[in-house]
Design a protein around this motif. Structure first.
Motif, PDB file in Angstrom:
ATOM      1  N   LEU A  33       0.818  -1.205   0.000  1.00  0.00           N
ATOM      2  CA  LEU A  33       0.000   0.000   0.000  1.00  0.00           C
ATOM      3  C   LEU A  33       0.853   1.257   0.000  1.00  0.00           C
ATOM      4  N   ALA A  34       2.008   1.186   0.671  1.00  0.00           N
ATOM      5  CA  ALA A  34       2.881   2.355   0.768  1.00  0.00           C
ATOM      6  C   ALA A  34       3.482   2.740  -0.581  1.00  0.00           C
ATOM      7  N   MET A  35       3.566   1.775  -1.507  1.00  0.00           N
ATOM      8  CA  MET A  35       4.203   2.065  -2.793  1.00  0.00           C
ATOM      9  C   MET A  35       3.270   1.904  -3.987  1.00  0.00           C
ATOM     10  N   PHE A  36       2.017   1.552  -3.750  1.00  0.00           N
ATOM     11  CA  PHE A  36       1.121   1.137  -4.834  1.00  0.00           C
ATOM     12  C   PHE A  36       0.929   2.233  -5.885  1.00  0.00           C
ATOM     13  N   VAL A 212       1.300   6.562   6.486  1.00  0.00           N
ATOM     14  CA  VAL A 212       2.178   5.948   5.487  1.00  0.00           C
ATOM     15  C   VAL A 212       1.481   5.870   4.127  1.00  0.00           C
ATOM     16  N   SER A 213       0.182   5.576   4.119  1.00  0.00           N
ATOM     17  CA  SER A 213      -0.574   5.423   2.865  1.00  0.00           C
ATOM     18  C   SER A 213      -1.359   6.675   2.518  1.00  0.00           C
ATOM     19  N   ALA A 214      -0.852   7.840   2.907  1.00  0.00           N
ATOM     20  CA  ALA A 214      -1.607   9.081   2.735  1.00  0.00           C
ATOM     21  C   ALA A 214      -1.952   9.360   1.281  1.00  0.00           C
ATOM     22  N   VAL A 215      -1.017   9.120   0.349  1.00  0.00           N
ATOM     23  CA  VAL A 215      -1.294   9.409  -1.065  1.00  0.00           C
ATOM     24  C   VAL A 215      -2.380   8.477  -1.604  1.00  0.00           C
ATOM     25  N   LEU A 216      -2.281   7.200  -1.285  1.00  0.00           N
ATOM     26  CA  LEU A 216      -3.292   6.236  -1.739  1.00  0.00           C
ATOM     27  C   LEU A 216      -4.664   6.602  -1.191  1.00  0.00           C
ATOM     28  N   LEU A 217      -4.741   6.898   0.108  1.00  0.00           N
ATOM     29  CA  LEU A 217      -6.025   7.256   0.716  1.00  0.00           C
ATOM     30  C   LEU A 217      -6.534   8.584   0.183  1.00  0.00           C
ATOM     31  N   GLY A 218      -5.608   9.516  -0.102  1.00  0.00           N
ATOM     32  CA  GLY A 218      -6.001  10.793  -0.696  1.00  0.00           C
ATOM     33  C   GLY A 218      -6.639  10.592  -2.063  1.00  0.00           C
TER      34      GLY A 218
END
Length: 475
Positions: A33-36, A212-218
């Motif tokens: 998730l951190a790099m997806f 850590v997954s801020a961009v994905l959740l954003g």
């Protein structure tokens, strides 16, 4: 932040330790998730540059699904090479591999406006460049002297500067919308800004995996906003999902194979930078997770895996892979050094890559929503380069090297018409901006004397020479 239920402190520092499965699986997926988003973004940008990306209405648009699928699949394969190893290939460390942003300034001009036909030369470069990258593992210790923080920091900064324009274009509506009334509309920008603000809020005010997954959740928040505003419809999502296969294997040389001197030279030169980045990531993992320095075998194995993973990806339609630095920070945060945890994440990536329906959902993300995430990611690339430059001793000599390299590289990038009479191959390499800047910095760093007199700088700096030495106050 290590949890006692995961194991003893000594076990958590051991790459060969396997935590209880109930804990290892979510930790492995956390790495993915951190790099997806960062992993699939280069494929989306290459497709957009070629002319069959989001909003293009190109008959080749479905090919974007395959590129996304290969990004996930071969990130997982390359990660397995690092964690499980294959003979001398792999570091046997929790290294997460993913598609590299570093090669985008080379790939974009190679495919610009050529559609699927432009991919044959690109994948020829990926394959040959990957083999060359793997061979660097034999000499990586001997060439590091040519790539000090002055050079690597400049190159990373240039990569980010080359890409920030893409983020703004996406947020405004994408390249196909340029010249239309919709380009830069308030609706388009509102979707991008929702992603940016959601990402910033999670990054700074949340903790653990939410941060850590801020961009994905954003992006998920932005996607929901786009649904509410009618920028994407449930029908479109359902149609994309239903048309995608439930399982599909990669196809070797799907887009053909072509030897292009520009592509091969560009990918081989960028392999130097990627190899040094991997050395830094390996060192960061061993220091942050195991409190020790990386061994020569680990650095060599990691470089082998980088190159072979990229070469194999090129055969099947994937893009160059490299170690992902955000996962280095994740290991330091969790305190779990187990390579088997990352193996679980790699298997999850491979599963996603074999199920085109995952890519079919990604393909429905409005380009404006993706633009918000890309602005954050590419801005962070620039910031990472500046952070690397903070390690430079800013004496007069290094200022001159940086000034000339940046001026030529960024100038050619901004004004490609200045070299319109060069042969096609050389023109592609020069207008990337990245390669001329890197070559000038490397050569000047090797040949210039150790220091220049202050007067030599004051003469050309307009009174803005600066007087720092790269150290903190009081040092």
């Amino acid at each position: 932040m290590a949890d006692g239920a995961l194991g003893t402190p000594a076990q958590l520092r051991d790459p060969n330790y396997t935590p209880p499965l109930a804990r290892a699986v979510p930790l492995g997926i956390q790495h993915v998730l951190a790099m997806f988003v960062s992993n699939v973004t280069p494929a989306i940008i290459v497709a957009g540059a070629a002319g069959f990306g989001f909003g293009s209405n190109s008959p080749d648009f479905p090919e974007l699904l395959y590129l996304i699928q290969m990004s996930m699949l071969f990130a997982g394969v390359a990660t397995l090479l690092q964690t499980v190893t294959l003979g001398p290939v792999g570091a046997a460390l929790p290294i997460v591999q993913g598609t590299s942003f570093a090669f985008l300034p080379i790939m974009i001009p190679l495919v610009a406006g050529k559609g699927v036909d432009g991919l044959a030369a690109l994948y020829g470069g990926v394959l040959i460049g990957g083999i060359f990258h793997g061979l660097l593992g034999l000499v990586i210790g001997k060439i590091r002297f040519a790539l000090p923080p002055l050079v690597t920091g400049l190159v990373v900064t240039m990569i980010g500067l080359a890409l920030v324009k893409v983020g703004i274009q996406y947020a405004a509506g994408g390249v196909p919308a340029i010249g239309t009334p919709e380009y830069g509309s308030l609706l388009n920008w509102s979707a991008a800004l929702v992603v940016i603000f959601a990402t910033l809020g999670l990054k700074f005010f949340a903790r653990g995996m939410l941060s850590v997954s801020a961009v994905l959740l954003g992006l998920i928040v932005g996607y929901i906003y786009a649904l509410m505003m009618g920028m994407v419809t449930v029908e479109a999502i359902g149609s994309s999902w239903s048309r995608a296969a439930s399982f599909a294997l990669p196809v070797p040389f799907k887009y053909g194979f072509e030897f292009s001197f520009a592509a091969i030279l560009g990918f081989c030169l960028m392999a130097f930078v990627s190899a040094v980045e991997t050395v830094g990531d390996v060192s960061g993992i061993t220091r942050g997770g195991a409190k020790r320095e990386a061994t020569e075998e680990e650095i060599t194995g990691a470089t082998f895996a980088d190159g072979i993973g990229s070469a194999v990806a090129g055969i099947f339609g994937g893009l160059p892979n490299t170690s992902f630095s955000q996962n280095v920070g994740l290991i330091a945060m969790t305190g779990v050094m187990s390579r088997h945890v990352v193996t679980i994440g790699a298997l999850f990536l491979i599963l996603c890559g074999l199920v085109p329906k995952v890519g079919a959902i990604i393909r429905t993300i409005p380009i404006e929503v993706l633009g918000g995430g890309v602005i954050v990611m590419f801005g962070m690339v620039v910031a990472a380069g500046i952070s690397m430059l903070s390690d430079v001793n800013w004496n007069r000599r290094n200022m001159v090297i940086f000034a000339i390299s940046l001026s030529v590289g960024l100038g050619l990038q901004l004004e490609p018409g200045a070299v319109q009479y060069l042969p096609g191959t050389l023109k592609v390499l020069m207008t990337s901006g990245l390669l001329p800047a890197a070559l000038i910095a490397i050569v000047l760093n090797l040949v210039l004397p150790a220091e220049l007199a202050d007067e030599a700088i004051e003469e050309v700096s307009g009174g803005m020479a600066g007087h720092g030495d790269g150290s903190l106050p009081g040092e």
